[in-house]
Motif scaffolding. Structure first.
Motif, PDB file in Angstrom:
ATOM      1  N   ALA A 211       0.859  -1.198   0.000  1.00 46.88           N
ATOM      2  CA  ALA A 211       0.000   0.000   0.000  1.00 46.88           C
ATOM      3  C   ALA A 211       0.890   1.243   0.000  1.00 46.88           C
ATOM      4  N   PRO A 212       1.393   1.639  -1.168  1.00 49.79           N
ATOM      5  CA  PRO A 212       2.340   2.767  -1.241  1.00 49.79           C
ATOM      6  C   PRO A 212       1.765   4.089  -0.734  1.00 49.79           C
ATOM      7  N   GLU A 213       0.457   4.258  -0.832  1.00 45.46           N
ATOM      8  CA  GLU A 213      -0.163   5.519  -0.403  1.00 45.46           C
ATOM      9  C   GLU A 213      -0.522   5.526   1.076  1.00 45.46           C
ATOM     10  N   ALA A 214      -0.463   4.373   1.716  1.00 51.09           N
ATOM     11  CA  ALA A 214      -0.857   4.286   3.126  1.00 51.09           C
ATOM     12  C   ALA A 214       0.192   4.941   4.010  1.00 51.09           C
ATOM     13  N   ALA A 215      -0.267   5.618   5.061  1.00 50.51           N
ATOM     14  CA  ALA A 215       0.645   6.372   5.925  1.00 50.51           C
ATOM     15  C   ALA A 215       1.355   5.494   6.942  1.00 50.51           C
ATOM     16  N   ARG A 216       0.642   4.513   7.476  1.00 51.67           N
ATOM     17  CA  ARG A 216       1.183   3.804   8.621  1.00 51.67           C
ATOM     18  C   ARG A 216       2.486   3.083   8.314  1.00 51.67           C
ATOM     19  N   ALA A 217       2.546   2.417   7.158  1.00 50.10           N
ATOM     20  CA  ALA A 217       3.731   1.622   6.842  1.00 50.10           C
ATOM     21  C   ALA A 217       4.988   2.480   6.848  1.00 50.10           C
ATOM     22  N   ARG A 218       4.933   3.661   6.252  1.00 48.28           N
ATOM     23  CA  ARG A 218       6.117   4.533   6.207  1.00 48.28           C
ATOM     24  C   ARG A 218       6.435   5.119   7.577  1.00 48.28           C
ATOM     25  N   ALA A 232      19.241   9.564   8.573  1.00 48.27           N
ATOM     26  CA  ALA A 232      19.112   9.950   7.161  1.00 48.27           C
ATOM     27  C   ALA A 232      18.006   9.136   6.483  1.00 48.27           C
ATOM     28  N   ALA A 233      17.943   7.856   6.821  1.00 47.16           N
ATOM     29  CA  ALA A 233      16.893   7.006   6.266  1.00 47.16           C
ATOM     30  C   ALA A 233      15.522   7.443   6.785  1.00 47.16           C
ATOM     31  N   VAL A 234      15.456   7.853   8.051  1.00 50.72           N
ATOM     32  CA  VAL A 234      14.204   8.350   8.629  1.00 50.72           C
ATOM     33  C   VAL A 234      13.716   9.550   7.828  1.00 50.72           C
ATOM     34  N   LEU A 235      14.617  10.476   7.575  1.00 55.43           N
ATOM     35  CA  LEU A 235      14.250  11.682   6.841  1.00 55.43           C
ATOM     36  C   LEU A 235      13.789  11.364   5.423  1.00 55.43           C
ATOM     37  N   SER A 236      14.482  10.450   4.773  1.00 52.15           N
ATOM     38  CA  SER A 236      14.101  10.058   3.412  1.00 52.15           C
ATOM     39  C   SER A 236      12.710   9.424   3.385  1.00 52.15           C
ATOM     40  N   THR A 237      12.451   8.547   4.353  1.00 50.89           N
ATOM     41  CA  THR A 237      11.152   7.869   4.413  1.00 50.89           C
ATOM     42  C   THR A 237      10.023   8.857   4.651  1.00 50.89           C
ATOM     43  N   LEU A 238      10.251   9.817   5.552  1.00 52.90           N
ATOM     44  CA  LEU A 238       9.193  10.770   5.886  1.00 52.90           C
ATOM     45  C   LEU A 238       8.988  11.818   4.792  1.00 52.90           C
ATOM     46  N   LYS A 239      10.045  12.149   4.047  1.00 52.74           N
ATOM     47  CA  LYS A 239       9.877  13.059   2.915  1.00 52.74           C
ATOM     48  C   LYS A 239       9.005  12.402   1.840  1.00 52.74           C
ATOM     49  N   THR A 240       9.228  11.103   1.642  1.00 52.75           N
ATOM     50  CA  THR A 240       8.386  10.369   0.697  1.00 52.75           C
ATOM     51  C   THR A 240       6.947  10.329   1.188  1.00 52.75           C
ATOM     52  N   LEU A 241       6.753  10.163   2.501  1.00 49.55           N
ATOM     53  CA  LEU A 241       5.414  10.196   3.074  1.00 49.55           C
ATOM     54  C   LEU A 241       4.725  11.520   2.768  1.00 49.55           C
ATOM     55  N   ALA A 247      -1.560  14.507   3.898  1.00 46.90           N
ATOM     56  CA  ALA A 247      -2.499  14.665   5.017  1.00 46.90           C
ATOM     57  C   ALA A 247      -1.987  13.999   6.283  1.00 46.90           C
ATOM     58  N   ALA A 248      -1.089  13.017   6.138  1.00 49.91           N
ATOM     59  CA  ALA A 248      -0.582  12.286   7.302  1.00 49.91           C
ATOM     60  C   ALA A 248       0.686  12.900   7.882  1.00 49.91           C
ATOM     61  N   LEU A 249       1.209  13.945   7.246  1.00 47.46           N
ATOM     62  CA  LEU A 249       2.464  14.522   7.712  1.00 47.46           C
ATOM     63  C   LEU A 249       2.418  15.039   9.156  1.00 47.46           C
ATOM     64  N   PRO A 250       1.289  15.607   9.633  1.00 40.27           N
ATOM     65  CA  PRO A 250       1.258  16.038  11.045  1.00 40.27           C
ATOM     66  C   PRO A 250       1.621  14.928  12.028  1.00 40.27           C
ATOM     67  N   LEU A 251       1.306  13.672  11.699  1.00 39.59           N
ATOM     68  CA  LEU A 251       1.644  12.566  12.592  1.00 39.59           C
ATOM     69  C   LEU A 251       3.148  12.315  12.648  1.00 39.59           C
ATOM     70  N   ALA A 252       3.852  12.693  11.577  1.00 39.99           N
ATOM     71  CA  ALA A 252       5.281  12.392  11.486  1.00 39.99           C
ATOM     72  C   ALA A 252       6.160  13.616  11.713  1.00 39.99           C
ATOM     73  N   ALA A 253       5.574  14.802  11.865  1.00 42.30           N
ATOM     74  CA  ALA A 253       6.354  16.038  11.961  1.00 42.30           C
ATOM     75  C   ALA A 253       7.371  16.025  13.103  1.00 42.30           C
ATOM     76  N   PRO A 254       7.014  15.634  14.340  1.00 40.88           N
ATOM     77  CA  PRO A 254       8.027  15.621  15.416  1.00 40.88           C
ATOM     78  C   PRO A 254       9.208  14.696  15.108  1.00 40.88           C
ATOM     79  N   LEU A 255       8.922  13.536  14.529  1.00 42.48           N
ATOM     80  CA  LEU A 255       9.989  12.594  14.178  1.00 42.48           C
ATOM     81  C   LEU A 255      10.869  13.173  13.068  1.00 42.48           C
ATOM     82  N   MET A 256      10.269  13.906  12.158  1.00 42.48           N
ATOM     83  CA  MET A 256      11.026  14.542  11.082  1.00 42.48           C
ATOM     84  C   MET A 256      11.977  15.605  11.635  1.00 42.48           C
ATOM     85  N   VAL A 257      11.507  16.390  12.606  1.00 41.71           N
ATOM     86  CA  VAL A 257      12.355  17.408  13.229  1.00 41.71           C
ATOM     87  C   VAL A 257      13.537  16.756  13.942  1.00 41.71           C
ATOM     88  N   GLU A 258      13.274  15.663  14.629  1.00 42.88           N
ATOM     89  CA  GLU A 258      14.338  14.942  15.332  1.00 42.88           C
ATOM     90  C   GLU A 258      15.400  14.454  14.346  1.00 42.88           C
TER      91      GLU A 258
END
Length: 385
Positions: A211-218, A232-241, A247-258
């Motif tokens: 499910a490439p469009e699904a948020a949870r897997a990424r 670096a891999a975290v950042l790459s994965t979340l940029k793709t998200l 719409a799911a980026l708010p769930l990942a924003a704190p992890l992206m900042v870290e």
């Protein structure tokens, strides 16, 4: 020996009279039985329409006793027992139907489905599972698979749930790709708890592919990459998200900042979050932007002004309370009490709410704890809905 026809001539009228009397007796008996059965049946139907279930059950029992071979009466009686919560009696009725050798294939499949429903309503999941599996290849197959899927999800048997979801997907019963990704994520979390990080990563890679469009897997993959020390891999994965499912980026924003802080790519992530916030203002993205600016000495003094700017876009009590938290008041001695009152007032507004049943929670769930619906929690707080 000479054959005497006299006796034959005398016997024929007698045989005719006896046959006629016998037929009349059988006909009267048949009519009486037919009158009794419909009368009891329609009496039960009348009680049922008037929501008098006790009287309806008594009438149907009488009808079944008068005509024990009528399968429709058994089905009506079994369904009434199930509706009343008398599951043991419903089971007995439907098992009796299945034990009959003269039952048609259609009625046998119908009785098997009714028996499975009895077990489900009674909470006998193991017996319900067995009864539902027997419906494979019948007209009740689709309903049985849905029920089996619910059983496996309830018991957290993710491999069997995935197997059923694949069958339903292949049979065009719906798109179950996102559901399968959830099952893979659940199995991956179990492996992480056991310390098998490579195995968990393999499952999460499968989930992303399913499910490439699904948020949870990424998001789960990014959390695993953080655990494995790969910012670096975290950042790459979340940029793709952010590209595939903004719409799911708010769930990942704190992890992206870290991850941005760990990799020294703060300006890049700040610009990305700021662009997302400009398109879709979000409290979680705003919090992440404020956190990044507060950590930078050059922008620290103006970071809290983001809350005031947010108030120009949204009437947010949460943002107002956060701005007031560091504001100097005329009567500063009362500030702690005022702040505590505000924090208490905004707490319900920072929850997440299930779009299916309205269940609210402090954390975001992928499957609602109340109604068990998948992906029913928006990635936005109650105040933003």
């Amino acid at each position: 020996m000479e054959f005497d026809l006299t006796w034959i001539l005398l016997g024929l009228p007698v045989a005719f009279v006896l046959g006629w009397l016998a037929s009349r007796f059988d006909l009267r008996q048949l009519r009486a039985e037919n009158r009794r059965a419909p009368k009891a049946y329609f009496k039960g139907l009348n009680f049922l329409l008037n929501e008098q279930q006790d009287q309806a059950i008594d009438a149907f029992i009488e009808a079944v006793q008068n005509d024990p071979d009528t399968s429709e009466l058994h089905f009506a009686l079994g369904n009434l027992f199930r509706r009343r919560g008398e599951y043991d009696r419903a089971v007995r009725v439907h098992e009796h139907l299945l034990s009959r050798g003269d039952l048609s294939r259609t009625d046998r499949e119908r009785a098997q489905h009714a028996l499975a429903l009895d077990f489900l309503k009674a909470g006998l999941l193991d017996r319900a599972e067995d009864a539902l599996q027997r419906l494979e290849g019948t007209p009740f197959e689709a309903q049985a698979r849905l029920a089996l899927l619910a059983i496996y999800e309830r018991s957290r048997d993710w491999p069997h749930a995935a197997s059923i979801a694949r069958k339903m997907h292949a049979a065009d019963q719906g798109d179950f790709s996102t559901r399968q990704a959830h099952y893979l994520c659940e199995q991956a979390l179990a492996l992480i708890a056991q310390g098998d990080l490579p195995g968990a990563q393999a499952l999460l890679d499968q989930a992303v592919a399913a499910a490439p469009e699904a948020a949870r897997a990424r998001i789960e993959l990014a959390r695993l990459q953080r655990l494995m020390g790969q910012p670096a891999a975290v950042l790459s994965t979340l940029k793709t998200l952010g590209e595939r499912n903004p719409a799911a980026l708010p769930l990942a924003a704190p992890l992206m900042v870290e991850a941005a802080t760990a990799t020294g790519r703060t300006p890049e992530v700040h610009a990305l979050l700021h662009a997302h916030y400009a398109q879709a203002p979000s409290l979680d993205v705003l919090e992440s932007i404020v956190a990044m600016e507060a950590a930078d000495e050059a922008t620290r003094s103006s970071a809290r002004q983001r809350y005031v700017e947010h108030l120009d876009k949204e009437r947010s009590l949460v943002a107002a309370a956060k701005w007031l938290a560091t504001e100097k008041l005329e009567h500063e001695e009362f500030h702690p009490q005022v702040q505590r009152a505000l924090d208490h007032a905004v707490k319900p507004l920072t929850r997440y709410r299930c779009a299916a049943c309205g269940f609210e929670a402090r954390q975001h769930f992928w499957q609602c704890p109340g109604c068990q619906t998948w992906d029913s929690y928006p990635a936005r707080r109650v105040e933003e809905l």
